[in-house]
Enzyme design. Structure first.
Site, PDB file in Angstrom:
ATOM      1  N   ARG A   1      43.379  26.944  32.830  1.00 18.24           N
ATOM      2  CA  ARG A   1      42.473  27.837  32.110  1.00 18.24           C
ATOM      3  C   ARG A   1      43.190  29.144  31.827  1.00 18.24           C
ATOM      4  NH1 ARG A   1      41.716  31.754  35.655  1.00 18.24           N
ATOM      5  NH2 ARG A   1      41.294  31.310  37.851  1.00 18.24           N
TER       6      ARG A   1
ATOM      7  N   CYS B   1      41.261  38.626  39.526  1.00 16.17           N
ATOM      8  CA  CYS B   1      41.506  38.634  38.074  1.00 16.17           C
ATOM      9  C   CYS B   1      42.700  39.509  37.711  1.00 16.17           C
ATOM     10  CB  CYS B   1      40.266  39.079  37.311  1.00 16.17           C
ATOM     11  SG  CYS B   1      38.816  38.051  37.635  1.00 16.17           S
TER      12      CYS B   1
ATOM     13  N   TYR C   1      38.393  33.522  43.091  1.00 18.13           N
ATOM     14  CA  TYR C   1      37.952  32.794  44.286  1.00 18.13           C
ATOM     15  C   TYR C   1      36.665  32.056  43.970  1.00 18.13           C
ATOM     16  CZ  TYR C   1      35.241  32.166  48.584  1.00 18.13           C
ATOM     17  OH  TYR C   1      34.443  31.644  49.573  1.00 18.13           O
TER      18      TYR C   1
ATOM     19  N   ILE D   1      43.812  35.188  38.756  1.00 25.07           N
ATOM     20  CA  ILE D   1      43.376  34.513  39.971  1.00 25.07           C
ATOM     21  C   ILE D   1      41.928  34.874  40.300  1.00 25.07           C
ATOM     22  CG2 ILE D   1      44.087  36.337  41.595  1.00 25.07           C
ATOM     23  CD1 ILE D   1      45.153  33.999  43.415  1.00 25.07           C
TER      24      ILE D   1
END
Length: 244
Positions: free
Chosen positions: A90, A194, A96, A94
């Protein structure tokens, strides 16, 4: 154009298993579109649309444009926190996923709706913004950043409550959004969420000071998703939901 969306609740599911399922639905839809190119319009097969809803065990995922250094745990750290780590296909950096977080994966053929990826992202954000409003949480956007934020206007204490990252090929989408409902926010301490070091992360539970019904959030999110996309969402029968 087919504006029906099959709603599939996967419950709590391993990230890899959900990713594989997305990939299969995505590939099947691409295959239909490819086959239609060689057929007369009267012979075209209708492409399906899906909306997968789930939660995941603790997992960190890194998008194509992300930096692995934004994960602050080594292998032992991942083991200690019982978390997995995946590099995925995607967009974005990063994030969680974990218990108490509502994850939505739309696998849509945008040819059935509109062919504008920016409008698609804004509609996903808007569905979350409207959902949060029903719970008394004022949320919005920050220019240049995807996702949904609190205290978004002055940006002095901005907090991200919903992360987004998608893939789109031949106007077919996959991946999607993750809304923090009752999420254990301590897991965000082990990444640069992010890839943005100067912004905090929050949840509905933290903002409201109480545990929130994920089923209620899910119901409202689906309602606004359908409203914005002009779609009709229907639940697939148990037998047809998925086969792994």
């Amino acid at each position: 154009m087919n504006k029906e969306v099959a709603l599939i609740s996967l419950g709590t599911i391993d990230y890899q298993q959900a990713w594989d399922y997305q990939e299969r639905l995505f590939a099947d839809t691409i295959a239909i579109k490819t086959a239609n190119r060689n057929l007369a319009p009267s012979e075209h097969r209708t492409t399906p649309n899906y909306l997968l809803l789930c939660q995941h065990p603790h997992v960190y995922t890194l998008g194509k444009s992300g930096k692995e250094s934004h994960l602050l745990l080594n292998e032992q750290g991942l083991y200690d926190y019982q978390a997995q780590f995946y590099k995925i296909n995607r967009g974005g950096d990063i994030t969680y996923h974990g218990p108490g977080q509502l994850v939505a994966y739309p696998i849509l053929d945008l040819d059935n709706f509109f062919t504008d990826i920016h409008q698609y992202l804004r509609f996903l954000e808007e569905a979350v913004i409207l959902t949060l409003k029903d719970f008394g949480i004022v949320a919005g956007r920050i220019a240049g950043l995807t996702g949904v934020w609190l205290d978004f206007e002055k940006q002095k204490n901005s907090r991200k409550i919903c992360a987004m990252g998608v893939k789109c090929s031949r106007w077919v989408t996959m991946h999607g959004l993750a809304l923090n409902v009752n999420t254990d926010l301590s897991y965000f301490n082990h990444i640069i969420p992010c890839g943005i070091p100067d912004k905090a992360v929050t949840s509905m539970q933290q903002e409201l000071g109480r545990t929130v019904s994920i089923a209620e959030v899910e119901e409202k999110l689906v309602f606004y998703f359908a409203q914005l996309f002009g779609a009709t969402c229907h639940i697939l029968s148990h037998e047809r939901r998925y086969q792994f």
